[in-house]
Write an enzyme that holds these catalytic residues in place. Sequence first.
Site, PDB file in Angstrom:
ATOM      1  N   ASN A 105     -53.714 148.101 115.977  1.00 47.63           N
ATOM      2  CA  ASN A 105     -52.704 147.846 114.936  1.00 47.63           C
ATOM      3  C   ASN A 105     -53.072 146.589 114.149  1.00 47.63           C
ATOM      4  O   ASN A 105     -52.329 145.611 114.123  1.00 47.63           O
ATOM      5  CB  ASN A 105     -51.328 147.646 115.582  1.00 47.63           C
ATOM      6  N   SER A 131     -51.143 156.517 116.234  1.00 48.69           N
ATOM      7  CA  SER A 131     -49.764 156.492 116.725  1.00 48.69           C
ATOM      8  C   SER A 131     -49.539 157.555 117.781  1.00 48.69           C
ATOM      9  O   SER A 131     -50.190 158.594 117.784  1.00 48.69           O
ATOM     10  CB  SER A 131     -48.786 156.718 115.576  1.00 48.69           C
ATOM     11  N   LYS A 185     -50.201 152.863 108.560  1.00 51.90           N
ATOM     12  CA  LYS A 185     -49.693 152.715 109.934  1.00 51.90           C
ATOM     13  C   LYS A 185     -48.635 151.613 110.019  1.00 51.90           C
ATOM     14  O   LYS A 185     -47.638 151.726 110.741  1.00 51.90           O
ATOM     15  CB  LYS A 185     -50.855 152.417 110.901  1.00 51.90           C
ATOM     16  N   HIS A 188     -45.505 153.061 108.802  1.00 51.71           N
ATOM     17  CA  HIS A 188     -45.020 153.943 109.877  1.00 51.71           C
ATOM     18  C   HIS A 188     -44.214 153.107 110.881  1.00 51.71           C
ATOM     19  O   HIS A 188     -43.109 153.472 111.286  1.00 51.71           O
ATOM     20  CB  HIS A 188     -46.227 154.612 110.562  1.00 51.71           C
ATOM     21  N   ASN A 189     -44.779 151.981 111.278  1.00 48.68           N
ATOM     22  CA  ASN A 189     -44.093 151.147 112.275  1.00 48.68           C
ATOM     23  C   ASN A 189     -42.803 150.544 111.727  1.00 48.68           C
ATOM     24  O   ASN A 189     -41.826 150.395 112.456  1.00 48.68           O
ATOM     25  CB  ASN A 189     -45.023 150.033 112.774  1.00 48.68           C
ATOM     26  N   GLU A 192     -40.371 153.110 112.078  1.00 47.55           N
ATOM     27  CA  GLU A 192     -40.074 153.184 113.529  1.00 47.55           C
ATOM     28  C   GLU A 192     -39.010 152.139 113.897  1.00 47.55           C
ATOM     29  O   GLU A 192     -38.026 152.447 114.582  1.00 47.55           O
ATOM     30  CB  GLU A 192     -41.389 152.941 114.292  1.00 47.55           C
TER      31      GLU A 192
HETATM   32  C1  6PG Z   1     -47.152 153.828 117.761  1.00 52.83           C
HETATM   33  C2  6PG Z   1     -46.391 152.538 117.908  1.00 52.83           C
HETATM   34  C3  6PG Z   1     -47.212 151.437 118.463  1.00 52.83           C
HETATM   35  C4  6PG Z   1     -46.469 150.100 118.544  1.00 52.83           C
HETATM   36  C5  6PG Z   1     -45.448 150.043 119.597  1.00 52.83           C
HETATM   37  C6  6PG Z   1     -44.861 148.658 119.882  1.00 52.83           C
HETATM   38  O1  6PG Z   1     -47.166 154.298 116.637  1.00 52.83           O
HETATM   39  O2  6PG Z   1     -47.675 154.360 118.740  1.00 52.83           O
HETATM   40  O3  6PG Z   1     -45.934 152.133 116.650  1.00 52.83           O
HETATM   41  O4  6PG Z   1     -48.326 151.303 117.635  1.00 52.83           O
HETATM   42  O5  6PG Z   1     -47.372 149.113 118.799  1.00 52.83           O
HETATM   43  O6  6PG Z   1     -44.420 150.913 119.271  1.00 52.83           O
HETATM   44  O7  6PG Z   1     -44.369 148.025 118.767  1.00 52.83           O
HETATM   45  P1  6PG Z   1     -43.424 146.741 118.929  1.00 52.83           P
HETATM   46  O8  6PG Z   1     -43.873 145.982 120.140  1.00 52.83           O
HETATM   47  O9  6PG Z   1     -43.598 145.937 117.705  1.00 52.83           O
HETATM   48  O10 6PG Z   1     -42.044 147.279 119.112  1.00 52.83           O
END
Ligand code: 6PG
Length: 476
Positions: A105, A131, A185, A188-189, A192
Amino acid sequence: MISDKQLSFGIIGLGTMGRNMLLNMADHEFAVAGYDKNTKQVQALYQEDLTGLTKGFSNITAFTQSFSGIRTIMLLVPAGKIVDAVLSELLPLLNKGDIIIDGGNSHFTDTERRYKDLEQKGFHFIGMGVSGGEEGARKGPSMMPGGDKKAYETIAPILRKIAAHVNAEPTVAFMGLGSAGHFVKMVHNGIEYAMMQLISETYELLKKGLQLHDDEIHNVFKNWNEGRLQSYLLEITTDIFAFKSTGESTLLLNDIKDEAKAKGTGKWTSQTAMDLTVPIPIIDIAVAFRDLSKYKSLRIETSKLYPNLKEVKYPGIAQEYLSHLEEAFYFSMVSAYSQGMHLLYQANITYKYELNLELIAKIWRGGCIIRAVFLKDIYAAYKKNPKLEHLFLDNSIKESLTKSIPAIRTIVSDAVQNGIAVPAFSASLSYFDGLRNDNMPANLIQAQRDYFGAHTYERIATEGIFHTDWLTQTNK
Ligand code: 6PG
């Protein structure tokens, strides 16, 4: 055992993600190599591999010598300085023309810098968002590669095989130039974070508002996940509301501290959006509320000073409220994804990535953390109009969003009346009300700026830049 000559792909960093990616490749009959200076991780790879197609190394020189022809090496190491450290150890052992992929990441600005640097040195570099977590890496992740397009085409056959598949199509595609893969990405996060915040606010409304028990909350999420809200994040939330540790009678969830951690990708999304002047308030508030959760002792102290003055009491029939809540969640989910897509739209103009929003929505439909049934509507909207500036402008999205407006207003105002914080729900509504406002009060802000700082303003009826000496007319 396969001979070294057939090795086609290598991974540096044999943590669970790295091992799982290699095992996934081996399942698809690719002979692959892994390197980690920690011999325990190398042993773990051998223990887990039932195909005999992986080869582990704890010596980087031996690892790089195990390939024949062009090497394809993916780094799955923590983002930041470690990536640079591994690259400087690795580069002297490689040949020009080799392909390097950063699958972590990484911040897109680091990827941009590395892309230019490596290209100049004669290497092909791909910054790739991956991801799906550990399970995704093992069974089929969603992958967002960007950078060197030719190099991507060389490795695409492997990536297409190991990716998740939706309607027999792999959830991997070339995202765009330079740092496009890591930018996508990052967004995407950000989405998320927004969706996790929305789900946790929903939990709060169900628990403290409707005062439902855990098993009832489980049923709400389960029902939702069978309809138009179906998503990976709701699916795991449903599981969490059923999970009891062995021998325990209550949910493990109830024993987890209410202090959220973050590795930073959500914060990067907000910081970047502010740099590009793109509003993404749901993501901003999701980051801020994770931060607020960390101040546990301050929250305890403040809660004593400002207790609820009246009992939390939800109006009406629970069933009716739940149906409003489902609509409000739908509204906010549309808003969260729309804000993320708008950021991608604008970034594409600034960074000239050559992003294809339709393709991004398509590969997010499987393997990744934000996969959701709703992505098919996003995909359809961009398929209809690849130049769509904002999802709210799409006709079918407009129709479903419009139906949910009364419900989101009810949910937000009930929460406000009862002293329950719903910043993501209310940010989604205010964002919507702001965006459909063709006459914002920003004229007053311009007047104030000009009053105290001579920052000038523009007028509606007359072209030009103006400044007024406001004190001359205000009788002060
Ligand atoms: C994914 C996730 C991943 C991310 C974790 C933790 O797409 O598989 O986005 O890449 O690193 O979800 O993120 P945080 O520690 O910032 O919550």
